[in-house]
Design an enzyme around this catalytic site. Structure first.
Site, PDB file in Angstrom:
ATOM      1  N   GLY A   1       0.844  -1.200   0.000  1.00 22.63           N
ATOM      2  CA  GLY A   1       0.000   0.000   0.000  1.00 22.63           C
ATOM      3  C   GLY A   1       0.875   1.243   0.000  1.00 22.63           C
ATOM      4  O   GLY A   1       1.976   1.238   0.548  1.00 22.63           O
TER       5      GLY A   1
ATOM      6  N   HIS B   1      -2.412   8.154   6.462  1.00 22.05           N
ATOM      7  CA  HIS B   1      -1.422   8.993   5.767  1.00 22.05           C
ATOM      8  C   HIS B   1      -2.087  10.256   5.206  1.00 22.05           C
ATOM      9  O   HIS B   1      -1.475  11.323   5.177  1.00 22.05           O
ATOM     10  CB  HIS B   1      -0.762   8.230   4.612  1.00 22.05           C
ATOM     11  CG  HIS B   1       0.342   7.301   5.023  1.00 22.05           C
ATOM     12  ND1 HIS B   1       1.488   7.747   5.638  1.00 22.05           N
ATOM     13  CD2 HIS B   1       0.485   5.954   4.882  1.00 22.05           C
ATOM     14  CE1 HIS B   1       2.293   6.699   5.869  1.00 22.05           C
ATOM     15  NE2 HIS B   1       1.697   5.606   5.422  1.00 22.05           N
TER      16      HIS B   1
ATOM     17  N   CYS C   1       5.637   0.092   7.087  1.00 22.81           N
ATOM     18  CA  CYS C   1       5.343   1.251   6.237  1.00 22.81           C
ATOM     19  C   CYS C   1       6.571   1.540   5.386  1.00 22.81           C
ATOM     20  O   CYS C   1       7.693   1.504   5.891  1.00 22.81           O
ATOM     21  CB  CYS C   1       5.011   2.458   7.117  1.00 22.81           C
ATOM     22  SG  CYS C   1       4.608   3.947   6.179  1.00 22.81           S
ATOM     23  N   LEU C   2       6.353   1.808   4.104  1.00 23.29           N
ATOM     24  CA  LEU C   2       7.479   2.110   3.226  1.00 23.29           C
ATOM     25  C   LEU C   2       8.200   3.389   3.654  1.00 23.29           C
ATOM     26  O   LEU C   2       9.365   3.585   3.303  1.00 23.29           O
ATOM     27  CB  LEU C   2       7.010   2.218   1.767  1.00 23.29           C
ATOM     28  CG  LEU C   2       6.588   0.885   1.140  1.00 23.29           C
ATOM     29  CD1 LEU C   2       5.976   1.105  -0.235  1.00 23.29           C
ATOM     30  CD2 LEU C   2       7.765  -0.089   1.047  1.00 23.29           C
TER      31      LEU C   2
ATOM     32  N   GLN D   1       3.394   9.936   0.418  1.00 19.64           N
ATOM     33  CA  GLN D   1       4.669   9.228   0.578  1.00 19.64           C
ATOM     34  C   GLN D   1       5.611   9.468  -0.599  1.00 19.64           C
ATOM     35  O   GLN D   1       6.812   9.196  -0.508  1.00 19.64           O
ATOM     36  CB  GLN D   1       4.432   7.724   0.777  1.00 19.64           C
ATOM     37  CG  GLN D   1       3.705   7.409   2.099  1.00 19.64           C
ATOM     38  CD  GLN D   1       3.461   5.921   2.260  1.00 19.64           C
ATOM     39  OE1 GLN D   1       2.457   5.400   1.777  1.00 19.64           O
ATOM     40  NE2 GLN D   1       4.380   5.233   2.906  1.00 19.64           N
TER      41      GLN D   1
ATOM     42  N   HIS E   1      -4.640   2.100   7.429  1.00 17.07           N
ATOM     43  CA  HIS E   1      -3.258   2.599   7.538  1.00 17.07           C
ATOM     44  C   HIS E   1      -3.004   3.682   6.474  1.00 17.07           C
ATOM     45  O   HIS E   1      -2.462   4.741   6.772  1.00 17.07           O
ATOM     46  CB  HIS E   1      -2.295   1.413   7.363  1.00 17.07           C
ATOM     47  CG  HIS E   1      -0.854   1.777   7.232  1.00 17.07           C
ATOM     48  ND1 HIS E   1       0.099   1.404   8.155  1.00 17.07           N
ATOM     49  CD2 HIS E   1      -0.173   2.475   6.271  1.00 17.07           C
ATOM     50  CE1 HIS E   1       1.281   1.868   7.778  1.00 17.07           C
ATOM     51  NE2 HIS E   1       1.151   2.511   6.639  1.00 17.07           N
ATOM     52  N   GLU E   2      -3.418   3.395   5.239  1.00 18.23           N
ATOM     53  CA  GLU E   2      -3.180   4.345   4.138  1.00 18.23           C
ATOM     54  C   GLU E   2      -4.007   5.612   4.324  1.00 18.23           C
ATOM     55  O   GLU E   2      -3.544   6.717   4.021  1.00 18.23           O
ATOM     56  CB  GLU E   2      -3.490   3.696   2.787  1.00 18.23           C
ATOM     57  CG  GLU E   2      -2.673   2.453   2.455  1.00 18.23           C
ATOM     58  CD  GLU E   2      -1.172   2.643   2.624  1.00 18.23           C
ATOM     59  OE1 GLU E   2      -0.692   3.786   2.477  1.00 18.23           O
ATOM     60  OE2 GLU E   2      -0.479   1.668   2.930  1.00 18.23           O
TER      61      GLU E   2
HETATM   62  C1  QAP Z   1       0.944  -0.629   4.938  1.00 20.00           C
HETATM   63  O1  QAP Z   1       3.088  -1.027   4.081  1.00 20.00           O
HETATM   64  C2  QAP Z   1       0.636  -1.847   5.756  1.00 20.00           C
HETATM   65  O2  QAP Z   1       9.844  -1.909   6.272  1.00 20.00           O
HETATM   66  C3  QAP Z   1       1.743  -0.868   3.703  1.00 20.00           C
HETATM   67  O3  QAP Z   1      11.601  -3.116   4.629  1.00 20.00           O
HETATM   68  C4  QAP Z   1       1.584  -2.828   6.011  1.00 20.00           C
HETATM   69  O4  QAP Z   1       3.644  -1.853   2.106  1.00 20.00           O
HETATM   70  C5  QAP Z   1      -0.604  -1.987   6.282  1.00 20.00           C
HETATM   71  C6  QAP Z   1       7.653  -2.598   3.449  1.00 20.00           C
HETATM   72  C7  QAP Z   1       1.250  -3.920   6.763  1.00 20.00           C
HETATM   73  C8  QAP Z   1      -0.921  -3.099   7.038  1.00 20.00           C
HETATM   74  C9  QAP Z   1      -0.001  -4.083   7.269  1.00 20.00           C
HETATM   75  C10 QAP Z   1       8.098  -2.156   4.681  1.00 20.00           C
HETATM   76  C11 QAP Z   1       8.555  -3.210   2.604  1.00 20.00           C
HETATM   77  C12 QAP Z   1       6.280  -2.425   3.013  1.00 20.00           C
HETATM   78  C13 QAP Z   1       9.417  -2.334   5.060  1.00 20.00           C
HETATM   79  C14 QAP Z   1       3.977  -1.582   3.230  1.00 20.00           C
HETATM   80  C15 QAP Z   1      10.321  -2.957   4.202  1.00 20.00           C
HETATM   81  C16 QAP Z   1       9.890  -3.395   2.976  1.00 20.00           C
HETATM   82  C17 QAP Z   1       5.338  -1.795   3.739  1.00 20.00           C
HETATM   83 CO    CO Z   2       2.481   3.689   5.455  1.00 20.02          CO
END
Ligand code: QAP
Ligand code: CO
Length: 188
Positions: free
Chosen positions: A46, A155, A109-110, A51, A151-152
């Site tokens: 997401g 943001h 989170c990215l 971002q 979550h999004e």
């Molecule tokens: C939000 O997050 C989310 O630390 C999206 O090293 C995530 O895409 C909502 C990511 C989980 C609910 C549950 C994070 C990739 C990606 C990192 C992401 C990483 C590589 C996060």
């Molecule tokens: Co995020």
């Protein structure tokens, strides 16, 4: 289709409240295409426009790719097959209903690379939004889909998941990030 740089904590721009999109145009679609490329390139599930530095109420998601994301979702049998296919696009999303039941999910989170922690949110929700073509839609969300959209949408209000952790945990993560910053600065 371009991969854009992802803004990371503690960048102040992540605290911006994003503005509604007046109309879904080719420019909006170009932004969504770039965001999707950027998200896939970073192995995300997401991404909100802020971002990549754009303060528009636009979100892209693809939870069918979540096996790429090493969060703690693998061993959850309930989540084994959500039947999710491909990308989803949300313009001006509004939460129209949330369940009373909440659920803990390990989030990442990215914009906070390398950090994951449990966040409690409503387990189910309904979201009204405009799709890629600008058509009004409503979607019932459960499981990872419900967690991810909430979550999004945080943001869009300038909220990062760290803001939903205890003060102590948030300070700890921010300190670690600051230290990592200093270490790279010194190594250069
Ligand atoms: C939000 O997050 C989310 O630390 C999206 O090293 C995530 O895409 C909502 C990511 C989980 C609910 C549950 C994070 C990739 C990606 C990192 C992401 C990483 C590589 C996060
Ligand atoms: Co995020």
């Amino acid at each position: 289709m371009t991969i854009r740089p992802i803004i990371e904590v503690p960048d102040k721009r992540l605290k911006t409240v994003s503005q509604p999109v007046a109309e879904v145009t080719d420019d909006t679609r170009a932004l969504m295409d770039d965001m999707l490329d950027t998200m896939y390139d970073a192995n995300g599930i997401g991404l909100a426009a802020i971002q990549v530095g754009v303060a528009d109420r636009v979100i892209v998601m693809d939870i069918s790719r979540r096996e790429q994301w090493h969060g703690a979702t693998e061993d959850d049998p309930e989540e084994a097959d959500t039947g999710e296919t491909g990308p989803r696009f949300f313009v001006n999303p509004e939460i129209v209903w949330v369940s009373e039941e909440t659920r803990n999910y390990q989030e990442g989170c990215l914009s906070v690379p390398g950090f994951y922690d449990d966040v409690a949110r409503p387990a189910q929700c309904r979201v009204a939004f405009l799709d890629y073509d600008g058509k009004a839609q409503e979607l019932a969300c459960d499981g990872l889909l419900a967690t991810c959209i909430q979550h999004e949408m945080d943001h869009l209000e300038g909220i990062v998941f760290l803001d939903r952790l205890s003060r102590l945990k948030r300070q700890m993560v921010l300190k670690k990030i600051a230290k990592a910053e200093r270490d790279t600065a010194r190594a250069e």
